[in-house]
Design a protein around this motif. Sequence first.
Motif, short mmCIF file in Angstrom:
data_model
loop_
_atom_site.label_atom_id
_atom_site.label_comp_id
_atom_site.label_asym_id
_atom_site.label_seq_id
_atom_site.Cartn_x
_atom_site.Cartn_y
_atom_site.Cartn_z
N UNK A 31 0.89 -1.18 -0.05
CA UNK A 31 -0.03 0.01 0.06
C UNK A 31 0.97 1.32 0.14
N UNK A 32 1.82 1.18 0.63
CA UNK A 32 2.96 2.53 0.97
C UNK A 32 3.44 2.60 -0.35
N UNK A 33 4.09 1.50 -1.07
CA UNK A 33 4.85 1.61 -2.40
C UNK A 33 3.71 2.44 -3.61
N UNK A 34 2.65 1.96 -3.34
CA UNK A 34 1.62 2.23 -4.44
C UNK A 34 1.21 3.80 -4.11
N UNK A 35 1.13 4.18 -2.83
CA UNK A 35 0.71 5.61 -2.68
C UNK A 35 1.90 6.36 -2.86
N UNK A 36 3.17 6.08 -2.52
CA UNK A 36 4.42 6.90 -2.98
C UNK A 36 4.71 6.95 -4.43
N UNK A 37 4.29 5.97 -5.06
CA UNK A 37 4.49 5.90 -6.66
C UNK A 37 3.61 6.94 -7.34
#
Length: 144
Positions: free
Chosen positions: A28-34
């Motif tokens: 979820x965090x990687x998706x949001x940062x991307x």
Amino acid sequence: MFFSKKSIYNIYLNFFTLKGKKSVAKKNIDRSLFLVSQQIKIPVFLVLYFYITKLNIIVETKKVSTRKRTFFVPFPVGPRRRIFLALKWLKKGVFLNRSKIQLGDKLAFELMRVICSKPCHVSIFKRNNFLKVTQNRSYLYYRW
């Protein structure tokens, strides 16, 4: 900043780990940062740094009890506490968002609103903290 970019990511990851499922939080965090880095056109590793510097948390209020009375006294905030408050407000803002979208998209939405200086749930927490500080300037002498 006090922390390196890698350790801010690790703090962010640990903050959003729910029920011990770190892999779900990482996804979820990687998706949001991307998503945020694509729309704002900044590198992925600088998104959290921009978020924390944009909030610019300098003062917070704490409860101080003296003589059977409670006062809200403004205190300066250090670098570690600044990061903690920023992530705490982000987590509260994400969980206040009741829309039926994934957690990664909610995170991206909140991060982007803060970085672009638009109103969001996190700005409500910042405004409430600032109002408490400005209302209680007369209680500065309670700091010891």
